[in-house]
Design a protein around this motif. Structure first.
Motif, PDB file in Angstrom:
ATOM      1  N   ALA A   8      -8.347 -85.140  59.152  1.00 61.62           N
ATOM      2  CA  ALA A   8      -7.509 -86.144  58.501  1.00 61.62           C
ATOM      3  C   ALA A   8      -6.612 -86.898  59.458  1.00 61.62           C
ATOM      4  CB  ALA A   8      -6.659 -85.483  57.418  1.00 61.62           C
ATOM      5  N   GLY A   9      -6.346 -86.344  60.631  1.00 55.01           N
ATOM      6  CA  GLY A   9      -5.452 -87.031  61.549  1.00 55.01           C
ATOM      7  C   GLY A   9      -6.173 -87.838  62.612  1.00 55.01           C
ATOM      8  N   ALA A  10      -7.493 -88.029  62.487  1.00 56.72           N
ATOM      9  CA  ALA A  10      -8.272 -88.616  63.563  1.00 56.72           C
ATOM     10  C   ALA A  10      -8.230 -90.137  63.602  1.00 56.72           C
ATOM     11  CB  ALA A  10      -9.728 -88.158  63.443  1.00 56.72           C
ATOM     12  N   ALA A  11      -7.865 -90.818  62.505  1.00 61.03           N
ATOM     13  CA  ALA A  11      -7.918 -92.271  62.455  1.00 61.03           C
ATOM     14  C   ALA A  11      -6.711 -92.883  63.148  1.00 61.03           C
ATOM     15  CB  ALA A  11      -7.971 -92.737  61.005  1.00 61.03           C
ATOM     16  N   THR A  12      -6.928 -94.051  63.755  1.00 61.78           N
ATOM     17  CA  THR A  12      -5.820 -94.815  64.311  1.00 61.78           C
ATOM     18  C   THR A  12      -5.513 -95.987  63.393  1.00 61.78           C
ATOM     19  OG1 THR A  12      -7.478 -95.929  65.685  1.00 61.78           O
ATOM     20  CG2 THR A  12      -6.125 -94.260  66.732  1.00 61.78           C
ATOM     21  N   THR A  13      -4.223 -96.320  63.299  1.00 57.05           N
ATOM     22  CA  THR A  13      -3.766 -97.363  62.393  1.00 57.05           C
ATOM     23  C   THR A  13      -3.381 -98.599  63.180  1.00 57.05           C
ATOM     24  OG1 THR A  13      -2.935 -95.710  60.860  1.00 57.05           O
ATOM     25  CG2 THR A  13      -2.064 -97.929  60.627  1.00 57.05           C
ATOM     26  N   ASP A  14      -3.884 -99.761  62.761  1.00 54.67           N
ATOM     27  CA  ASP A  14      -3.471-101.037  63.319  1.00 54.67           C
ATOM     28  C   ASP A  14      -2.517-101.675  62.336  1.00 54.67           C
ATOM     29  OD1 ASP A  14      -3.186-103.655  64.227  1.00 54.67           O
ATOM     30  OD2 ASP A  14      -5.190-103.680  65.110  1.00 54.67           O
ATOM     31  N   ALA A  15      -1.257-101.780  62.726  1.00 57.01           N
ATOM     32  CA  ALA A  15      -0.215-102.230  61.797  1.00 57.01           C
ATOM     33  C   ALA A  15      -0.169-103.735  61.636  1.00 57.01           C
ATOM     34  CB  ALA A  15       1.140-101.717  62.274  1.00 57.01           C
ATOM     35  N   THR A  16      -1.109-104.474  62.235  1.00 56.97           N
ATOM     36  CA  THR A  16      -1.070-105.934  62.168  1.00 56.97           C
ATOM     37  C   THR A  16      -2.273-106.549  61.477  1.00 56.97           C
ATOM     38  OG1 THR A  16      -2.140-106.174  64.331  1.00 56.97           O
ATOM     39  CG2 THR A  16       0.266-105.987  64.303  1.00 56.97           C
ATOM     40  N   ALA A 152      -7.615 -76.331  37.105  1.00 55.81           N
ATOM     41  CA  ALA A 152      -6.674 -77.238  37.752  1.00 55.81           C
ATOM     42  C   ALA A 152      -6.527 -76.936  39.239  1.00 55.81           C
ATOM     43  CB  ALA A 152      -5.314 -77.147  37.073  1.00 55.81           C
ATOM     44  N   GLY A 153      -6.396 -78.001  40.028  1.00 58.08           N
ATOM     45  CA  GLY A 153      -6.034 -77.855  41.423  1.00 58.08           C
ATOM     46  C   GLY A 153      -4.552 -77.573  41.568  1.00 58.08           C
ATOM     47  N   ARG A 154      -4.120 -77.344  42.795  1.00 63.30           N
ATOM     48  CA  ARG A 154      -2.726 -76.972  43.027  1.00 63.30           C
ATOM     49  C   ARG A 154      -2.049 -77.787  44.122  1.00 63.30           C
ATOM     50  NH1 ARG A 154      -2.984 -75.216  38.765  1.00 63.30           N
ATOM     51  NH2 ARG A 154      -3.012 -73.035  38.049  1.00 63.30           N
ATOM     52  N   GLN A 155      -2.831 -78.419  45.005  1.00 68.75           N
ATOM     53  CA  GLN A 155      -2.261 -78.954  46.232  1.00 68.75           C
ATOM     54  C   GLN A 155      -2.386 -80.470  46.317  1.00 68.75           C
ATOM     55  OE1 GLN A 155      -0.778 -76.977  48.853  1.00 68.75           O
ATOM     56  NE2 GLN A 155      -0.080 -79.050  49.347  1.00 68.75           N
ATOM     57  N   PRO A 156      -1.274 -81.221  46.443  1.00 66.73           N
ATOM     58  CA  PRO A 156      -1.364 -82.660  46.732  1.00 66.73           C
ATOM     59  C   PRO A 156      -2.045 -82.882  48.086  1.00 66.73           C
ATOM     60  CG  PRO A 156       0.847 -82.054  46.028  1.00 66.73           C
ATOM     61  CD  PRO A 156       0.120 -80.771  46.288  1.00 66.73           C
ATOM     62  N   VAL A 157      -2.742 -84.006  48.207  1.00 67.74           N
ATOM     63  CA  VAL A 157      -3.510 -84.273  49.427  1.00 67.74           C
ATOM     64  C   VAL A 157      -3.359 -85.740  49.833  1.00 67.74           C
ATOM     65  CG1 VAL A 157      -5.821 -84.356  50.467  1.00 67.74           C
ATOM     66  CG2 VAL A 157      -5.204 -82.466  48.951  1.00 67.74           C
ATOM     67  N   ALA A 158      -3.134 -85.964  51.108  1.00 64.87           N
ATOM     68  CA  ALA A 158      -3.173 -87.295  51.705  1.00 64.87           C
ATOM     69  C   ALA A 158      -3.963 -87.197  53.007  1.00 64.87           C
ATOM     70  CB  ALA A 158      -1.764 -87.826  51.966  1.00 64.87           C
ATOM     71  N   PHE A 159      -4.487 -88.331  53.461  1.00 62.97           N
ATOM     72  CA  PHE A 159      -5.235 -88.346  54.719  1.00 62.97           C
ATOM     73  C   PHE A 159      -4.917 -89.630  55.467  1.00 62.97           C
ATOM     74  CE2 PHE A 159      -7.953 -90.595  51.778  1.00 62.97           C
ATOM     75  CZ  PHE A 159      -8.570 -91.587  52.521  1.00 62.97           C
ATOM     76  N   GLU A 160      -5.240 -89.632  56.759  1.00 62.24           N
ATOM     77  CA  GLU A 160      -4.990 -90.798  57.601  1.00 62.24           C
ATOM     78  C   GLU A 160      -6.270 -91.609  57.764  1.00 62.24           C
ATOM     79  OE1 GLU A 160      -2.135 -91.834  58.794  1.00 62.24           O
ATOM     80  OE2 GLU A 160      -0.970 -90.107  58.078  1.00 62.24           O
ATOM     81  N   ALA A 161      -6.148 -92.920  57.550  1.00 64.14           N
ATOM     82  CA  ALA A 161      -7.241 -93.865  57.737  1.00 64.14           C
ATOM     83  C   ALA A 161      -6.722 -95.033  58.565  1.00 64.14           C
ATOM     84  CB  ALA A 161      -7.757 -94.348  56.379  1.00 64.14           C
ATOM     85  N   PRO A 162      -7.585 -95.943  58.991  1.00 65.40           N
ATOM     86  CA  PRO A 162      -7.096 -97.080  59.784  1.00 65.40           C
ATOM     87  C   PRO A 162      -6.083 -97.966  59.055  1.00 65.40           C
ATOM     88  CG  PRO A 162      -9.450 -96.824  60.079  1.00 65.40           C
ATOM     89  CD  PRO A 162      -9.059 -95.882  58.986  1.00 65.40           C
ATOM     90  N   CYS A 163      -6.048 -97.904  57.725  1.00 66.74           N
ATOM     91  CA  CYS A 163      -5.067 -98.686  56.958  1.00 66.74           C
ATOM     92  C   CYS A 163      -3.748 -97.959  56.802  1.00 66.74           C
ATOM     93  CB  CYS A 163      -5.623 -99.033  55.582  1.00 66.74           C
ATOM     94  SG  CYS A 163      -6.058 -97.587  54.582  1.00 66.74           S
ATOM     95  N   GLY A 164      -3.643 -96.735  57.312  1.00 66.27           N
ATOM     96  CA  GLY A 164      -2.437 -95.937  57.171  1.00 66.27           C
ATOM     97  C   GLY A 164      -2.702 -94.684  56.361  1.00 66.27           C
ATOM     98  N   ARG A 165      -1.644 -94.081  55.915  1.00 67.97           N
ATOM     99  CA  ARG A 165      -1.733 -92.842  55.149  1.00 67.97           C
ATOM    100  C   ARG A 165      -2.154 -93.149  53.708  1.00 67.97           C
ATOM    101  NH1 ARG A 165       0.289 -87.689  55.742  1.00 67.97           N
ATOM    102  NH2 ARG A 165       1.139 -86.647  53.904  1.00 67.97           N
ATOM    103  N   VAL A 166      -3.143 -92.396  53.220  1.00 70.67           N
ATOM    104  CA  VAL A 166      -3.722 -92.636  51.898  1.00 70.67           C
ATOM    105  C   VAL A 166      -3.500 -91.402  51.027  1.00 70.67           C
ATOM    106  CG1 VAL A 166      -5.817 -93.206  50.600  1.00 70.67           C
ATOM    107  CG2 VAL A 166      -5.490 -94.124  52.923  1.00 70.67           C
ATOM    108  N   GLY A 167      -2.900 -91.597  49.853  1.00 71.74           N
ATOM    109  CA  GLY A 167      -2.661 -90.515  48.912  1.00 71.74           C
ATOM    110  C   GLY A 167      -3.744 -90.463  47.846  1.00 71.74           C
ATOM    111  N   LEU A 168      -4.199 -89.256  47.545  1.00 66.44           N
ATOM    112  CA  LEU A 168      -5.276 -89.063  46.571  1.00 66.44           C
ATOM    113  C   LEU A 168      -4.725 -88.639  45.216  1.00 66.44           C
ATOM    114  CD1 LEU A 168      -7.851 -87.142  48.809  1.00 66.44           C
ATOM    115  CD2 LEU A 168      -7.900 -89.561  48.158  1.00 66.44           C
ATOM    116  N   SER A 169      -5.357 -89.116  44.172  1.00 64.06           N
ATOM    117  CA  SER A 169      -5.051 -88.698  42.802  1.00 64.06           C
ATOM    118  C   SER A 169      -6.256 -89.025  41.944  1.00 64.06           C
ATOM    119  CB  SER A 169      -3.803 -89.406  42.268  1.00 64.06           C
ATOM    120  OG  SER A 169      -3.977 -90.809  42.246  1.00 64.06           O
ATOM    121  N   ILE A 170      -6.304 -88.446  40.740  1.00 63.42           N
ATOM    122  CA  ILE A 170      -7.420 -88.679  39.829  1.00 63.42           C
ATOM    123  C   ILE A 170      -6.875 -88.898  38.423  1.00 63.42           C
ATOM    124  CG2 ILE A 170      -9.545 -87.739  38.824  1.00 63.42           C
ATOM    125  CD1 ILE A 170      -9.868 -85.999  41.319  1.00 63.42           C
ATOM    126  N   CYS A 171      -7.130 -90.041  37.851  1.00 64.06           N
ATOM    127  CA  CYS A 171      -6.971 -90.362  36.438  1.00 64.06           C
ATOM    128  C   CYS A 171      -5.638 -89.891  35.850  1.00 64.06           C
ATOM    129  CB  CYS A 171      -8.167 -89.808  35.658  1.00 64.06           C
ATOM    130  SG  CYS A 171      -8.417 -90.586  34.042  1.00 64.06           S
TER     131      CYS A 171
END
Length: 282
Positions: A8-16, A152-171
Motif C-alpha cells: 500500500a505504500g509503494a505508489a508515489t503521488t504527484d501533487a500537481t 462483518a469486517g472490523r478494520q478501516p482500510v486506506a491505501f496509497e495511490a498516485p492520486c494520494g491516499r484513498v479510503g475504502l468503504s462499501i455501500c
C-alpha cells in the motif's frame, strides 16, 4: 488507525497533475461469467477515456436470486475466478482497480465476507477491506438483512495511490461518518454500492456530498443501477463529487462509465480556504 495492506505504500503521488477516475455502473445478474464480461468491457471503456483508477460496484460479479446464493460462490482469500479476473483486468487495462465487492470465505461456515480488493496496474493486490456495517431495512414489504449471510469486517482500510491516499468503504458504510474519520486525511473516498431505489432516492446523494464536504476530499461512488432479475431495484446515480461537495459527473440508470478528474490544486485550494481538517478537536 486504518490498516494498510500489502504494497500500500509503494505508489508515489504527484501533487500537481490531475488524475482521471472512473466509476463503473452495472446492473448485475445471477451469472458470474456474464457479469465479468460486462465489467471487462466497461473497464476497457474507462481506460480508453484515460482513467487511471476505476471502481466497480458492490456485488459486481453476482446479484443472486436469493441472499444466500453468494455462499456457493465464495472464494478463499487469494484465489478464485473473481479474484483472478480483477488481477488480470487491472494489469490488462493498466488501472488501479478497486474491485467493488466479492464474497470471500468467512470464519463462520454459513456466512461470507463482503470484501473489496484493490489491485495496482501491475496486477498486484495492494489492499483488502471487509465491509464493516451490514445493511438492515424493512418497509412496506421490502426487507433486507445482510447480517444473516455476511460476517462483518472490523478494520478501516486506506491505501496509497498516485492520486494520494484513498479510503475504502462499501455501500451502507456511507451512513457512518466515524468510519471515514478513522481513515485520517485522504484525497479520495471510494464507495462501491448497491443502494436500493427506496433508500437511494432519499439519501444517496446527500450522504455522498456530506462525506466529501466534511472530509474535504473527492468521493467516487460506483453503483448498481437498475432492475435486477431477482426483483431488486437499485438506485444507480454513480457520482464523482469534489471536496466542496460539487457533483462533477453522474450516470442515472443502466450500465456505463462515469469519468472525471481528481485535481490536486482544487483539493489544496479547498483545504487552504477552509482549513476545517486542521480545526478538529475530537
Amino acid at each position: 488507525m486504518p490498516h494498510m495492506n500489502e504494497g500500500a505504500g509503494a505508489a508515489t503521488t504527484d501533487a500537481t497533475v490531475k488524475f482521471r477516475l472512473a466509476a463503473i455502473q452495472m446492473v448485475s445478474t445471477p451469472r458470474v461469467d456474464e457479469n465479468l464480461a460486462v465489467a471487462d468491457r466497461l473497464l476497457a471503456e474507462a481506460a480508453a477515456q484515460g482513467a487511471r483508477l476505476a471502481v466497480l460496484p458492490e456485488y459486481f460479479a453476482v446479484m443472486g436470486m436469493r441472499e444466500r446464493d453468494k455462499l456457493a460462490l465464495r472464494e478463499p482469500d487469494g484465489r478464485g475466478v473473481i479474484q483472478d479476473f480483477l488481477r488480470e483486468a487491472a494489469r490488462r487495462h493498466g488501472l488501479w482497480l478497486v474491485g467493488g465487492s466479492l464474497p470471500l470465505a468467512a470464519s463462520h461456515p454459513d456466512k461470507v465476507l463482503n470484501t473489496c480488493l484493490v489491485f495496482n496496474p501491475q496486477g498486484e493486490r495492494v489492499a483488502r477491506y471487509d465491509k464493516i456495517h451490514l445493511f438492515g431495512f424493512e418497509q412496506n414489504g421490502e426487507r433486507y438483512d445482510e447480517s444473516a449471510s455476511i460476517e462483518a469486517g472490523r478494520q478501516p482500510v486506506a491505501f496509497e495511490a498516485p492520486c494520494g491516499r484513498v479510503g475504502l468503504s462499501i455501500c451502507y458504510d456511507l451512513r457512518f461518518p466515524e468510519l471515514y474519520r478513522r481513515l485520517g486525511v485522504v484525497s479520495l473516498i471510494v464507495v462501491p454500492a448497491a443502494f436500493t431505489e427506496t433508500t437511494g432516492r432519499a439519501h444517496w446523494e446527500v450522504l455522498l456530498r456530506a462525506r466529501a464536504i466534511e472530509n474535504q476530499c473527492y468521493v467516487l461512488a460506483a453503483a448498481q443501477g437498475g432492475q435486477h432479475e431477482n426483483g431488486r431495484e437499485t438506485h444507480g446515480n454513480s457520482l464523482l463529487i469534489d471536496p466542496w461537495g460539487v457533483t462533477l459527473a453522474r450516470r442515472d440508470k443502466g450500465e456505463g462509465v462515469v469519468v472525471g478528474d481528481l485535481d490536486p490544486a482544487r483539493l489544496a485550494d479547498v483545504r487552504a480556504s477552509l482549513p476545517a481538517l486542521q480545526h478538529r478537536v475530537m
